[in-house]
Design a protein around this motif. Structure first.
Motif, PDB file in Angstrom:
ATOM      1  N   THR A  97       0.813  -1.218   0.000  1.00 32.95           N
ATOM      2  CA  THR A  97       0.000   0.000   0.000  1.00 32.95           C
ATOM      3  C   THR A  97       0.849   1.273   0.000  1.00 32.95           C
ATOM      4  OG1 THR A  97      -0.099  -0.180   2.405  1.00 32.95           O
ATOM      5  CG2 THR A  97      -1.974  -1.043   1.157  1.00 32.95           C
ATOM      6  N   GLU A  98       2.165   1.110   0.083  1.00 33.95           N
ATOM      7  CA  GLU A  98       3.059   2.282   0.156  1.00 33.95           C
ATOM      8  C   GLU A  98       2.844   3.222  -1.030  1.00 33.95           C
ATOM      9  OE1 GLU A  98       7.751   3.273  -0.600  1.00 33.95           O
ATOM     10  OE2 GLU A  98       7.177   1.231  -0.033  1.00 33.95           O
ATOM     11  N   PHE A  99       2.703   2.652  -2.225  1.00 31.77           N
ATOM     12  CA  PHE A  99       2.614   3.475  -3.425  1.00 31.77           C
ATOM     13  C   PHE A  99       1.200   4.008  -3.665  1.00 31.77           C
ATOM     14  CE2 PHE A  99       6.266   0.653  -4.107  1.00 31.77           C
ATOM     15  CZ  PHE A  99       7.247   1.614  -4.326  1.00 31.77           C
ATOM     16  N   ILE A 100       0.318   3.768  -2.710  1.00 32.53           N
ATOM     17  CA  ILE A 100      -1.031   4.336  -2.781  1.00 32.53           C
ATOM     18  C   ILE A 100      -1.218   5.366  -1.671  1.00 32.53           C
ATOM     19  CG2 ILE A 100      -3.507   3.851  -2.656  1.00 32.53           C
ATOM     20  CD1 ILE A 100      -2.891   1.038  -3.654  1.00 32.53           C
ATOM     21  N   ILE A 101      -0.980   4.948  -0.437  1.00 35.82           N
ATOM     22  CA  ILE A 101      -1.253   5.795   0.728  1.00 35.82           C
ATOM     23  C   ILE A 101      -0.335   7.014   0.780  1.00 35.82           C
ATOM     24  CG2 ILE A 101      -1.333   5.894   3.242  1.00 35.82           C
ATOM     25  CD1 ILE A 101      -3.568   4.263   2.057  1.00 35.82           C
ATOM     26  N   ILE A 102       0.971   6.804   0.682  1.00 37.67           N
ATOM     27  CA  ILE A 102       1.919   7.914   0.810  1.00 37.67           C
ATOM     28  C   ILE A 102       1.727   8.961  -0.287  1.00 37.67           C
ATOM     29  CG2 ILE A 102       4.347   8.569   0.876  1.00 37.67           C
ATOM     30  CD1 ILE A 102       3.256   7.203   3.422  1.00 37.67           C
ATOM     31  N   PRO A 103       1.571   8.566  -1.570  1.00 35.53           N
ATOM     32  CA  PRO A 103       1.306   9.595  -2.599  1.00 35.53           C
ATOM     33  C   PRO A 103       0.024  10.388  -2.332  1.00 35.53           C
ATOM     34  CG  PRO A 103       2.037   7.570  -3.634  1.00 35.53           C
ATOM     35  CD  PRO A 103       1.806   7.252  -2.179  1.00 35.53           C
ATOM     36  N   ILE A 104      -1.001   9.716  -1.786  1.00 37.97           N
ATOM     37  CA  ILE A 104      -2.236  10.440  -1.459  1.00 37.97           C
ATOM     38  C   ILE A 104      -1.964  11.464  -0.364  1.00 37.97           C
ATOM     39  CG2 ILE A 104      -4.543  10.220  -0.447  1.00 37.97           C
ATOM     40  CD1 ILE A 104      -4.796   7.522  -1.834  1.00 37.97           C
ATOM     41  N   PHE A 105      -1.209  11.048   0.654  1.00 36.10           N
ATOM     42  CA  PHE A 105      -0.866  11.949   1.751  1.00 36.10           C
ATOM     43  C   PHE A 105      -0.090  13.158   1.220  1.00 36.10           C
ATOM     44  CE2 PHE A 105       2.231  13.298   5.015  1.00 36.10           C
ATOM     45  CZ  PHE A 105       1.348  13.674   6.026  1.00 36.10           C
ATOM     46  N   ILE A 106       0.873  12.918   0.341  1.00 37.17           N
ATOM     47  CA  ILE A 106       1.659  14.006  -0.240  1.00 37.17           C
ATOM     48  C   ILE A 106       0.778  14.905  -1.110  1.00 37.17           C
ATOM     49  CG2 ILE A 106       3.486  14.525  -1.913  1.00 37.17           C
ATOM     50  CD1 ILE A 106       5.028  12.118  -0.784  1.00 37.17           C
ATOM     51  N   ALA A 107      -0.148  14.296  -1.863  1.00 34.26           N
ATOM     52  CA  ALA A 107      -1.053  15.073  -2.709  1.00 34.26           C
ATOM     53  C   ALA A 107      -1.935  15.998  -1.864  1.00 34.26           C
ATOM     54  CB  ALA A 107      -1.921  14.135  -3.540  1.00 34.26           C
ATOM     55  N   VAL A 108      -2.376  15.507  -0.711  1.00 29.12           N
ATOM     56  CA  VAL A 108      -3.182  16.340   0.202  1.00 29.12           C
ATOM     57  C   VAL A 108      -2.352  17.522   0.689  1.00 29.12           C
ATOM     58  CG1 VAL A 108      -4.299  16.414   2.469  1.00 29.12           C
ATOM     59  CG2 VAL A 108      -4.746  14.503   0.922  1.00 29.12           C
ATOM     60  N   ASN A 109      -1.078  17.285   1.006  1.00 32.16           N
ATOM     61  CA  ASN A 109      -0.200  18.374   1.424  1.00 32.16           C
ATOM     62  C   ASN A 109      -0.044  19.414   0.312  1.00 32.16           C
ATOM     63  OD1 ASN A 109       0.147  17.215   3.894  1.00 32.16           O
ATOM     64  ND2 ASN A 109       2.305  16.726   3.653  1.00 32.16           N
ATOM     65  N   PHE A 110       0.043  18.935  -0.918  1.00 35.55           N
ATOM     66  CA  PHE A 110       0.103  19.852  -2.059  1.00 35.55           C
ATOM     67  C   PHE A 110      -1.151  20.725  -2.090  1.00 35.55           C
ATOM     68  CE2 PHE A 110       3.796  17.912  -3.878  1.00 35.55           C
ATOM     69  CZ  PHE A 110       4.202  18.727  -4.930  1.00 35.55           C
ATOM     70  N   TYR A 111      -2.293  20.079  -1.939  1.00 37.50           N
ATOM     71  CA  TYR A 111      -3.563  20.805  -1.995  1.00 37.50           C
ATOM     72  C   TYR A 111      -3.638  21.857  -0.884  1.00 37.50           C
ATOM     73  CZ  TYR A 111      -8.497  21.870  -1.382  1.00 37.50           C
ATOM     74  OH  TYR A 111      -9.686  22.531  -1.226  1.00 37.50           O
ATOM     75  N   ILE A 112      -3.259  21.458   0.343  1.00 35.97           N
ATOM     76  CA  ILE A 112      -3.314  22.387   1.480  1.00 35.97           C
ATOM     77  C   ILE A 112      -2.396  23.581   1.246  1.00 35.97           C
ATOM     78  CG2 ILE A 112      -2.774  22.647   3.943  1.00 35.97           C
ATOM     79  CD1 ILE A 112      -3.615  19.667   4.230  1.00 35.97           C
ATOM     80  N   PHE A 113      -1.204  23.316   0.744  1.00 37.62           N
ATOM     81  CA  PHE A 113      -0.251  24.397   0.484  1.00 37.62           C
ATOM     82  C   PHE A 113      -0.816  25.402  -0.509  1.00 37.62           C
ATOM     83  CE2 PHE A 113       2.944  25.991  -2.535  1.00 37.62           C
ATOM     84  CZ  PHE A 113       3.658  26.831  -1.696  1.00 37.62           C
ATOM     85  N   PHE A 114      -1.299  24.915  -1.658  1.00 39.20           N
ATOM     86  CA  PHE A 114      -1.799  25.831  -2.685  1.00 39.20           C
ATOM     87  C   PHE A 114      -3.110  26.481  -2.259  1.00 39.20           C
ATOM     88  CE2 PHE A 114       1.233  23.507  -5.316  1.00 39.20           C
ATOM     89  CZ  PHE A 114       1.801  24.556  -6.027  1.00 39.20           C
ATOM     90  N   ARG A 115      -3.905  25.762  -1.493  1.00 42.38           N
ATOM     91  CA  ARG A 115      -5.159  26.327  -0.987  1.00 42.38           C
ATOM     92  C   ARG A 115      -4.877  27.491  -0.032  1.00 42.38           C
ATOM     93  NH1 ARG A 115     -10.808  26.330  -1.734  1.00 42.38           N
ATOM     94  NH2 ARG A 115     -11.748  27.005   0.211  1.00 42.38           N
TER      95      ARG A 115
END
Length: 356
Positions: A326-344
């Protein structure tokens, strides 16, 4: 404030996450980490009144504080720690940039200490801090930012069962921002073992929340004929009318991946290390307050205070999912959320950011 520099810091922290997946010696990783800390301190120290509305207000307040000989009324005043610190630096005749430098240094050194002391994956924690907290706490909401760093230090001391030091952190946080008083809540939770069953608090937030509290406060004021309670009730209701918001519910959705990962980490670790236990408790409390205190926008500062635990928690997430399917699913999602929060926060937030 230069958007290019902001983006450079953000993407540099993102690329550094790759170091957590390498076998580079810890010593060299810490060198790089320390360079990041220096850059963050210098960047936040050089902000000007034009950076944003809040920064301008901080500069105006700093330049208008009374002389050090008239500081006595401030000891019992509103957020006395903040005001006394302004008076002290102003009395030294220093420019406000030196004041910002001190605040940034204290906060960032606390984060540095916590991350290097407790996290194996130091760059995912750094990335989480920069994505979700740095530009908000150290550039805009300075009082809350300093209080948040002190609450993270409280978490550390509670994990060491050093309750006097933890209490001191709460009191200091409270002296800089009133929401810091909520840091007392974990003192009432036995910390031998934080169970994933505590997640039951989250649905309870729909029934035990700010609206219930406001009604209770109003009824108490009416029954007791207490003028102070009545005034507080009226003031809170005014906030409710002006700042009605469902932002807390939206924030729960945004951070749902973090709450899910906290749940899984707790579920999978029968033998918990104390720091993991404490940060998990704070994540659960953060989720509770996102829902329970969502009626008034200003109450969002409460859940943000506890959400600071997501910085070290992200290291535990990565440790949990490394070498798993699940590493290549969960961690990228977590990083993507951080991207969203930053730009938001920094490019799409009309409520106030470093480009407005």
């Amino acid at each position: 404030m230069s958007a290019k520099i902001v983006l450079l810091i953000f993407f540099a922290s993102f690329l550094s996450v790759g170091l957590d997946f390498t076998k580079v010696h810890r010593k060299y990783k810490e060198y790089i980490f320390n360079i990041f800390c220096i850059v963050l301190i210098l960047f936040s120290s050089t902000k000007s009144p034009e950076t944003c509305y809040d920064t301008n207000n901080y500069v105006l307040f700093y330049n208008s504080v009374p002389s050090i000989g008239n500081f006595v009324p401030y000891i019992l005043g509103y957020e006395p720690g903040w005001e006394l610190l302004c008076i002290f630096f102003n009395a030294l005749g220093l420019n406000y940039h030196f004041y910002f430098f001190f605040l940034s240094t204290v906060s960032i050194l606390i984060y540095r200490f916590i991350i290097l002391k407790n996290c194996k994956n130091i760059f995912i924690s750094l990335f989480t801090y920069i994505s979700c907290f740095y530009f908000l706490n150290e550039i805009i909401v300075l009082r809350h930012g300093l209080a948040s760093s002190l609450i993270l230090l409280e978490i550390y001391y509670l994990s060491k069962n050093q309750k006097k030091r933890a209490l001191l952190c709460v009191l200091l946080a409270f002296s800089f921002h009133t929401v810091g008083i909520f840091g007392l809540l974990p003192f009432f939770v036995k910390n031998e073992k934080i169970s994933y069953r505590l997640f039951i608090l989250i649905p309870l937030a729909f029934f035990i929340n700010d609206k219930v509290f406001i009604k209770f406060l109003g009824s108490l004021g009416d029954l007791s004929a207490n003028n102070v309670l009545s005034m507080v009730s009226v003031k809170v209701n005014n906030y409710l009318e002006k700042e009605h918001s469902a932002g807390g519910i939206k924030t729960v959705i945004i951070y749902s991946i973090s709450f899910l990962m906290t749940f899984i980490v707790l579920f999978n670790h029968k033998k918990q290390n104390p720091f993991l236990r404490e940060t998990s408790l704070y994540m659960i409390l953060s989720a509770y307050f996102m829902i329970a205190f969502s009626a008034i926008a200003s109450f969002g500062r409460i859940n943000q205070l506890f959400l600071i635990s997501n910085i070290p928690q992200s290291s535990f997430y990565l440790e949990e999912y490394k070498k798993k399917k699940t590493e290549f699913i969960i961690i990228p999602i977590f990083i993507a959320v951080n991207f969203y929060i930053f730009f938001r926060q920094n490019f799409m937030n009309s409520g106030g950011n470093i480009f407005h």
